[in-house]
Design a protein around this motif. Structure first.
Motif, PDB file in Angstrom:
ATOM      1  N   UNK A  27      15.090  51.134  63.907  1.00 49.74           N
ATOM      2  CA  UNK A  27      14.536  50.805  65.230  1.00 49.74           C
ATOM      3  C   UNK A  27      14.279  51.985  66.139  1.00 49.74           C
ATOM      4  N   UNK A  28      14.492  53.218  65.668  1.00 50.05           N
ATOM      5  CA  UNK A  28      14.218  54.383  66.534  1.00 50.05           C
ATOM      6  C   UNK A  28      12.719  54.679  66.532  1.00 50.05           C
ATOM      7  N   UNK A  29      12.235  55.206  67.664  1.00 56.35           N
ATOM      8  CA  UNK A  29      10.865  55.738  67.647  1.00 56.35           C
ATOM      9  C   UNK A  29      10.968  57.151  67.056  1.00 56.35           C
ATOM     10  N   UNK A  30      10.146  57.413  66.040  1.00 56.15           N
ATOM     11  CA  UNK A  30      10.302  58.661  65.270  1.00 56.15           C
ATOM     12  C   UNK A  30       8.970  59.388  65.129  1.00 56.15           C
ATOM     13  N   UNK A  31       9.018  60.696  65.309  1.00 61.70           N
ATOM     14  CA  UNK A  31       7.857  61.551  65.026  1.00 61.70           C
ATOM     15  C   UNK A  31       8.229  62.472  63.871  1.00 61.70           C
ATOM     16  N   UNK A 307      21.768  60.505  55.519  1.00 62.51           N
ATOM     17  CA  UNK A 307      22.942  60.590  56.415  1.00 62.51           C
ATOM     18  C   UNK A 307      22.516  61.000  57.825  1.00 62.51           C
ATOM     19  N   UNK A 308      21.627  61.978  57.899  1.00 64.59           N
ATOM     20  CA  UNK A 308      21.193  62.475  59.222  1.00 64.59           C
ATOM     21  C   UNK A 308      20.402  61.393  59.961  1.00 64.59           C
ATOM     22  N   UNK A 313      20.305  57.322  64.313  1.00 64.93           N
ATOM     23  CA  UNK A 313      20.109  55.958  64.831  1.00 64.93           C
ATOM     24  C   UNK A 313      21.389  55.441  65.490  1.00 64.93           C
ATOM     25  N   UNK A 314      22.536  55.757  64.886  1.00 68.33           N
ATOM     26  CA  UNK A 314      23.816  55.309  65.472  1.00 68.33           C
ATOM     27  C   UNK A 314      24.049  55.987  66.827  1.00 68.33           C
TER      28      UNK A 314
END
Ligand SMILES: Cc1cc2nc3c(=O)[nH]c(=O)nc-3n(C[C@H](O)[C@H](O)[C@H](O)COP(=O)(O)OP(=O)(O)OC[C@H]3O[C@@H](n4cnc5c(N)ncnc54)[C@H](O)[C@@H]3O)c2cc1C
Length: 406
Positions: A27-31, A307-308, A313-314
């Motif tokens: 659910x993160x916005x990612x570039x 993992x990263x 996200x956490x």
């Protein structure tokens, strides 16, 4: 491109694309940005990896697999050889399959895009936006980009630097990633066409005269083609990696046609003490997460990327992107693959001091063992046990392995 994201991932190699996919799926916005015009090229890799390991992160698509191997044959300097089957229990089987990284890397970036990440090529990170949290502390708060020749500043809560061996991003945030000369394996590889290539086995050639502090590999890709390369971490007699590889080629494959020549380096330093900072995580070659013995990094990059991305996200869900929170990633890494890398660094250091006679002896011992009945660690212990002098020389490794078998 938006002007703010939860996570910016720098570098669309395996570490970066898996990190981007993992964070986006949560659910993160990612570039995800890649400085090269095309993801996956030029290929600077022998493309061998473990199918079983890869399947943990990605559905296997025949489009990105060139060849499946049954064994790795290791040749000692005097020609003694032993064979390790790729289904040997406990082996990381780094070369169980030969990928087509051009297709593979692009596939991983597509998975990140499918998960919702924005992906841009010809977009290089040229700086970090660093802001003060208070008088004593600073945080990474975004990236300065060169996007198709234009400078843009994009803010983020977290930056994941997966920018490979040439990583500059970590240093911009004050993390020392300098590699000692002996902790970089300089590699050069030919893609060759030759009818004598054995299609189902990869071959490894050892020896101080042919590949000091490293080895030569022949990884068959099918259709009489193979990646034939060398990685060396010690310079001998002023000779360069390419000189050693050319000597090998003229002896083993004098009639080969060279379809490609690639240069590259692999960090073989056993990892970094610090892979996080406020708002920043490092993954893959940028974090020196490769196997110091084999120089393999694809498997480690995929684990680290996952993992990263998951930790990012956490952290965003918890509203805490501080180094303290992001250290969860470092702890997880250190307790899992980080441990393997550290142990293998000790083996690599011992390997660097082996004479050709010792390599011949080890190969002779290994050839006499029913390796298929052994777990990898047991096999190494059995070989070391067979020679008291060698066992003493490798005592650190021997006792570590022995302890882990109890
Ligand atoms: C000769 C050779 C043979 C190898 N053979 C094998 C093998 O058989 N098996 C194996 O497992 N491993 C092998 N490796 C190692 C493996 O290729 C790497 O460990 C692996 O690619 C690491 O993945 P990564 O995502 O960390 O980095 P990379 O795959 O290097 O990806 C980093 C990406 O970041 C991009 N980038 C860098 N700086 C910026 C920036 N400022 N802005 C935007 N983008 C940036 C780069 O262009 C690159 O695409 C080999 C390496 C070499 C050199």
């Amino acid at each position: 491109m938006k002007n703010e994201y939860d996570v910016i991932v720098i570098g669309a190699g395996p570490a970066g694309s898996i990190a981007a996919k993992t964070a986006a799926i949560r659910g993160c916005s990612v570039l995800l940005i890649e400085k090269r015009p095309e993801i996956g090229v030029p290929v600077r890799c022998a493309e061998g990896t473990s199918k079983t390991e890869l399947m943990k992160f990605v559905d296997i698509d025949p489009a990105f697999i060139c060849n499946e191997l049954h064994a790795a044959v290791v040749h000692a300097p005097n020609g003694t050889s032993f064979s390790v089957t790729t289904n040997m229990s406990g082996i990381d089987s780094e070369a169980g399959i030969i990928l087509d990284r051009k297709i593979f890397d692009r596939h991983l970036a597509k998975l990140a895009a499918d998960a919702g990440a924005d992906v841009y090529t010809k977009t290089a990170a040229t700086g970090l936006i660093i802001e003060e949290i208070n008088n004593e502390e600073k945080t990474v708060a975004g990236v300065v980009l060169n996007h198709l020749g234009e400078e843009i500043r994009i803010r983020s809560k977290i930056v994941i630097a997966a920018d490979g061996i040439e990583s500059k991003i970590a240093r911009m945030a004050g993390i020392d990633t300098t590699l000692k000369l002996n902790d970089i394996e300089s590699g050069v590889q030919f893609l060759i066409y030759d009818e004598s290539i054995r299609p189902a086995e990869c071959e490894i050639f050892l020896g101080n005269e042919i590949a000091p502090g490293g080895y030569i590999w022949v990884f068959p890709k099918g259709n009489n083609t193979a990646n034939v390369g060398i990685g060396i971490s010690k310079n001998r007699n002023g000779k360069k990696a390419i000189d050693y590889l050319e000597s090998f080629m003229s002896e083993k494959f004098p009639n080969a046609k060279i379809l490609g020549t690639f240069f590259g380096g692999v960090p073989v330093s056993g990892g970094l003490e610090k892979i996080t900072a406020n708002g920043l995580m490092l993954a893959g070659d940028a974090a020196r997460q490769t196997d110091p013995i084999t120089g393999a990094g694809i498997r480690y990059a995929t684990y680290a990327g996952e993992m990263a991305g998951r930790t990012a996200a956490e952290a965003i869900a918890a509203g805490d992107c501080s180094d303290k929170f992001l250290k969860k990633y470092q702890t997880e890494w250190d307790q899992t693959l980080g441990k393997t890398i550290k142990r293998n660094y000790k083996i690599k250091k011992a390997y660097d001091s082996w004479t050709d006679e010792e390599m011949n002896h080890i190969a002779k011992m290994a050839a006499a063992l029913p390796l298929e009945d052994f777990e990898l660690k047991e096999a190494i212990v059995a070989v070391l046990k067979s020679d008291k002098k060698l066992m003493w020389k490798m005592k650190g490794v021997y006792y570590d392995l022995l302890k882990s078998l109890i």
